[in-house]
Write a protein that holds these residues in place. Structure first.
Motif, mmCIF file in Angstrom:
data_model
loop_
_atom_site.group_PDB
_atom_site.id
_atom_site.type_symbol
_atom_site.label_atom_id
_atom_site.label_comp_id
_atom_site.label_asym_id
_atom_site.label_seq_id
_atom_site.Cartn_x
_atom_site.Cartn_y
_atom_site.Cartn_z
ATOM 1 N N ALA A 177 -29.631 -31.705 20.553
ATOM 2 C CA ALA A 177 -30.889 -31.006 20.842
ATOM 3 C C ALA A 177 -31.231 -31.066 22.327
ATOM 4 C CB ALA A 177 -32.023 -31.613 20.011
ATOM 5 N N TYR A 178 -31.023 -32.231 22.930
ATOM 6 C CA TYR A 178 -31.381 -32.418 24.345
ATOM 7 C C TYR A 178 -30.492 -31.569 25.251
ATOM 8 C CZ TYR A 178 -32.222 -34.747 28.818
ATOM 9 O OH TYR A 178 -32.528 -35.004 30.130
ATOM 10 N N MET A 179 -29.181 -31.630 25.028
ATOM 11 C CA MET A 179 -28.249 -30.969 25.944
ATOM 12 C C MET A 179 -28.243 -29.455 25.816
ATOM 13 S SD MET A 179 -25.055 -33.656 26.115
ATOM 14 C CE MET A 179 -24.690 -33.610 24.377
ATOM 15 N N THR A 180 -28.743 -28.935 24.705
ATOM 16 C CA THR A 180 -28.807 -27.482 24.551
ATOM 17 C C THR A 180 -30.196 -26.937 24.859
ATOM 18 O OG1 THR A 180 -29.239 -27.780 22.168
ATOM 19 C CG2 THR A 180 -26.957 -27.401 22.842
ATOM 20 N N ASP A 181 -31.109 -27.821 25.275
ATOM 21 C CA ASP A 181 -32.435 -27.377 25.699
ATOM 22 C C ASP A 181 -32.306 -26.680 27.059
ATOM 23 O OD1 ASP A 181 -35.555 -27.693 25.526
ATOM 24 O OD2 ASP A 181 -34.992 -28.379 27.545
ATOM 25 N N ALA A 182 -32.861 -25.466 27.159
ATOM 26 C CA ALA A 182 -32.678 -24.645 28.358
ATOM 27 C C ALA A 182 -33.189 -25.337 29.622
ATOM 28 C CB ALA A 182 -33.383 -23.300 28.182
ATOM 29 N N GLU A 183 -34.337 -26.010 29.525
ATOM 30 C CA GLU A 183 -34.919 -26.671 30.697
ATOM 31 C C GLU A 183 -34.028 -27.809 31.198
ATOM 32 O OE1 GLU A 183 -38.956 -29.146 31.978
ATOM 33 O OE2 GLU A 183 -38.924 -27.997 30.100
ATOM 34 N N VAL A 223 -13.048 -29.084 28.156
ATOM 35 C CA VAL A 223 -13.690 -28.256 27.136
ATOM 36 C C VAL A 223 -15.174 -28.047 27.426
ATOM 37 C CG1 VAL A 223 -14.271 -28.116 24.672
ATOM 38 C CG2 VAL A 223 -12.082 -29.113 25.384
ATOM 39 N N LEU A 224 -15.619 -26.798 27.330
ATOM 40 C CA LEU A 224 -17.047 -26.473 27.378
ATOM 41 C C LEU A 224 -17.502 -26.199 25.941
ATOM 42 C CD1 LEU A 224 -19.627 -25.769 29.043
ATOM 43 C CD2 LEU A 224 -18.844 -23.393 28.998
ATOM 44 N N PRO A 225 -18.399 -27.025 25.389
ATOM 45 C CA PRO A 225 -18.839 -26.814 24.005
ATOM 46 C C PRO A 225 -19.493 -25.442 23.806
ATOM 47 C CG PRO A 225 -19.473 -28.995 24.775
ATOM 48 C CD PRO A 225 -18.996 -28.250 25.977
ATOM 49 N N ASP A 226 -19.292 -24.874 22.626
ATOM 50 C CA ASP A 226 -19.857 -23.556 22.302
ATOM 51 C C ASP A 226 -21.370 -23.554 22.478
ATOM 52 O OD1 ASP A 226 -17.299 -22.727 21.600
ATOM 53 O OD2 ASP A 226 -17.558 -23.311 19.500
ATOM 54 N N GLU A 227 -22.018 -24.637 22.067
ATOM 55 C CA GLU A 227 -23.476 -24.691 22.100
ATOM 56 C C GLU A 227 -24.010 -24.710 23.538
ATOM 57 O OE1 GLU A 227 -22.030 -26.194 18.210
ATOM 58 O OE2 GLU A 227 -21.487 -26.512 20.322
ATOM 59 N N ILE A 228 -23.283 -25.353 24.452
ATOM 60 C CA ILE A 228 -23.683 -25.364 25.862
ATOM 61 C C ILE A 228 -23.519 -23.963 26.447
ATOM 62 C CG2 ILE A 228 -23.205 -26.323 28.155
ATOM 63 C CD1 ILE A 228 -24.395 -28.370 26.249
ATOM 64 N N ARG A 229 -22.434 -23.326 26.087
ATOM 65 C CA ARG A 229 -22.167 -21.955 26.557
ATOM 66 C C ARG A 229 -23.256 -21.001 26.078
ATOM 67 N NH1 ARG A 229 -17.751 -18.009 25.013
ATOM 68 N NH2 ARG A 229 -17.011 -17.080 26.956
ATOM 69 N N SER A 230 -23.670 -21.145 24.826
ATOM 70 C CA SER A 230 -24.732 -20.286 24.272
ATOM 71 C C SER A 230 -26.075 -20.563 24.936
ATOM 72 C CB SER A 230 -24.844 -20.496 22.767
ATOM 73 O OG SER A 230 -23.653 -20.134 22.113
ATOM 74 N N ALA A 231 -26.359 -21.854 25.190
ATOM 75 C CA ALA A 231 -27.627 -22.223 25.836
ATOM 76 C C ALA A 231 -27.694 -21.666 27.250
ATOM 77 C CB ALA A 231 -27.782 -23.738 25.852
ATOM 78 N N TYR A 232 -26.566 -21.702 27.967
ATOM 79 C CA TYR A 232 -26.539 -21.170 29.330
ATOM 80 C C TYR A 232 -26.820 -19.669 29.323
ATOM 81 C CZ TYR A 232 -24.958 -19.640 33.882
ATOM 82 O OH TYR A 232 -24.904 -19.047 35.125
ATOM 83 N N GLN A 291 -28.824 -18.127 27.616
ATOM 84 C CA GLN A 291 -30.256 -17.873 27.412
ATOM 85 C C GLN A 291 -31.067 -18.031 28.701
ATOM 86 O OE1 GLN A 291 -31.160 -16.704 24.384
ATOM 87 N NE2 GLN A 291 -28.950 -16.911 23.968
ATOM 88 N N LEU A 292 -30.462 -18.579 29.758
ATOM 89 C CA LEU A 292 -31.192 -18.781 31.010
ATOM 90 C C LEU A 292 -31.455 -17.450 31.706
ATOM 91 C CD1 LEU A 292 -29.335 -21.874 32.585
ATOM 92 C CD2 LEU A 292 -31.357 -21.863 31.110
ATOM 93 N N ASP A 293 -32.541 -17.407 32.472
ATOM 94 C CA ASP A 293 -32.820 -16.260 33.335
ATOM 95 C C ASP A 293 -31.825 -16.329 34.489
ATOM 96 O OD1 ASP A 293 -33.753 -14.560 35.361
ATOM 97 O OD2 ASP A 293 -35.849 -14.837 34.802
ATOM 98 N N ASN A 294 -30.770 -15.539 34.401
ATOM 99 C CA ASN A 294 -29.644 -15.662 35.312
ATOM 100 C C ASN A 294 -30.036 -15.500 36.774
ATOM 101 O OD1 ASN A 294 -26.872 -14.493 36.609
ATOM 102 N ND2 ASN A 294 -26.447 -15.830 34.853
#
Length: 390
Positions: free
Chosen positions: A63-69, A126-135, A137-140
């Protein structure tokens, strides 16, 4: 080179998960030991981590590592090579490279953004799928603008600590604002600075100064106090923006005419191996910035098996190295060279500034038997000058 590659590979394996590769973050965390999970939770400053069982840690970390902030905060302070690796993994989530430098991924791994696996004799980053998805979501646009601002401040801190050794925050801000159109106030700077030193950097705070890692009290007791006394009252050398930012690279130095002359003489009279001479010149210049004794300079020749053919040749090399030293930018002179200090002081400090190395003695050896640009023998994966050689 073969020995170095073997050491590098073993270092990478030491920190890798042994087993089949997966890109699922919960599954990757499940593959970690409780000790590794606890270390990761500590690096992420996860509240209540000491009382959590393994699965609770996995859930909380996911939960923490996939939080956008939190993700954005961690990525804003990545270094150039770390960011380049992360961008590569965004395009290709699994990269195979047994000889990747540990320093390129340790921060990302320490924050749980990437992991390494060793499987069937191969190392995978390896870059986890969940980290890739969270990134995603960021305002690029906003993220990249913020990252550029943070990185520019970081470059100024690196450049000015490399050039001076120690600098007051107010002076750093003054130089930054004089060279950039968007001003930086002290409150804004200190916020960014605290973020940057929240990870292991090559600079820190000490006695009201921002200092190079070499001057950390625990690394070199008394060195900072001595430098501040030597710097007192001396005007600082401030190069133009383009030149100044080159100093953000710890390996950068001015290739002065004196260094070029020394290099040409060595290539012609002592050694025809251009690559070896390149490294020799690099180490001589670095030794001069550290005000090394003649024993340290002669050791740079000795450890490479380079012999002087006569005392006359040795005297020529000594004279050339004297000239290099007197045109080297030194912390004790606020980034000026000894020759520049002579001009500034109207020759009042002529004898104090210009240095003459003592004659070379073939029996002299340096206590440091490791090249500054060679892998550190402690096995960290970093260069000696960035690790135990600080």
């Amino acid at each position: 080179m073969e020995e170095y590659n073997e050491m590098l590979e073993q270092m990478n394996i030491q920190h890798a998960i042994i087993g089949d590769v997966t890109t699922s973050l919960p599954d990757i965390l499940q593959d970690l030991t409780k000790v590794r999970l606890a270390s990761l939770a500590s690096a992420c400053n996860l509240p209540g981590r000491s009382k959590m069982k393994k699965q609770e840690l996995i859930d909380a970390l996911t939960a923490y590592m996939t939080d956008a902030e939190h993700l954005q905060s961690a990525l804003l302070i990545t270094g150039g090579l770390e960011w380049k690796l992360f961008e590569s993994l965004l395009r290709q989530p699994v990269l195979q490279n047994n000889l990747i430098l540990f320093e390129h991924y340790w921060y990302l791994m320490n924050r749980g953004l990437v992991f390494t696996y060793f499987s069937n004799g191969q190392l995978y980053v390896v870059l986890p799928d969940e980290i890739r998805s969270a990134y995603a979501q960021l305002d690029n646009a906003n993220f990249h603008q913020q990252r550029m601002s943070v990185q520019l401040v970081n470059e100024y801190i690196l450049a000015l600590t490399h050039l001076y050794g120690a600098i007051k925050p107010d002076k750093l801000i003054e130089i930054y604002n004089a060279q950039n159109s968007e001003p930086l106030d002290k409150e804004q700077f200190m916020r960014l600075f605290e973020k940057l030193i929240s990870r292991n950097q090559s600079y820190a705070k000490a006695k009201g100064y921002i200092v190079d890692s070499y001057l950390w009290p625990e690394q070199s007791p008394g060195e900072l106090e001595q430098l501040l006394l030597q710097m007192k009252g001396k005007q600082q050398y401030i190069p133009k923006r383009e030149e100044l930012l080159k100093y953000a690279d710890e390996d950068y130095f001015e290739m002065t005419p004196q260094l070029i002359k020394l290099k040409a003489y060595i290539l012609k009279e002592i050694c025809r191996d251009a690559e070896m001479v390149e490294h020799l010149i690099d180490d001589i210049q670095l030794a001069c910035t550290m005000q090394a004794a003649s024993a340290d300079l002669i050791f740079e020749f000795e450890r490479r098996g380079l012999k002087f053919q006569s005392m006359e040749q040795a005297d020529i090399v000594v004279a050339l190295m004297n000239d290099v030293y007197n045109h080297t930018r030194l912390w004790i002179y606020g980034g000026h060279t000894p020759v520049e200090m002579n001009r500034i002081s109207g020759n009042v400090e002529l004898r104090a500034a210009n240095r003459q190395l003592s004659p070379l003695n073939k029996n002299q050896v340096s206590v440091t038997k490791i090249g500054r640009n060679e892998p550190c023998p402690c096995g960290s994966g970093f260069k000696y000058k960035k690790c135990c050689g600080k």
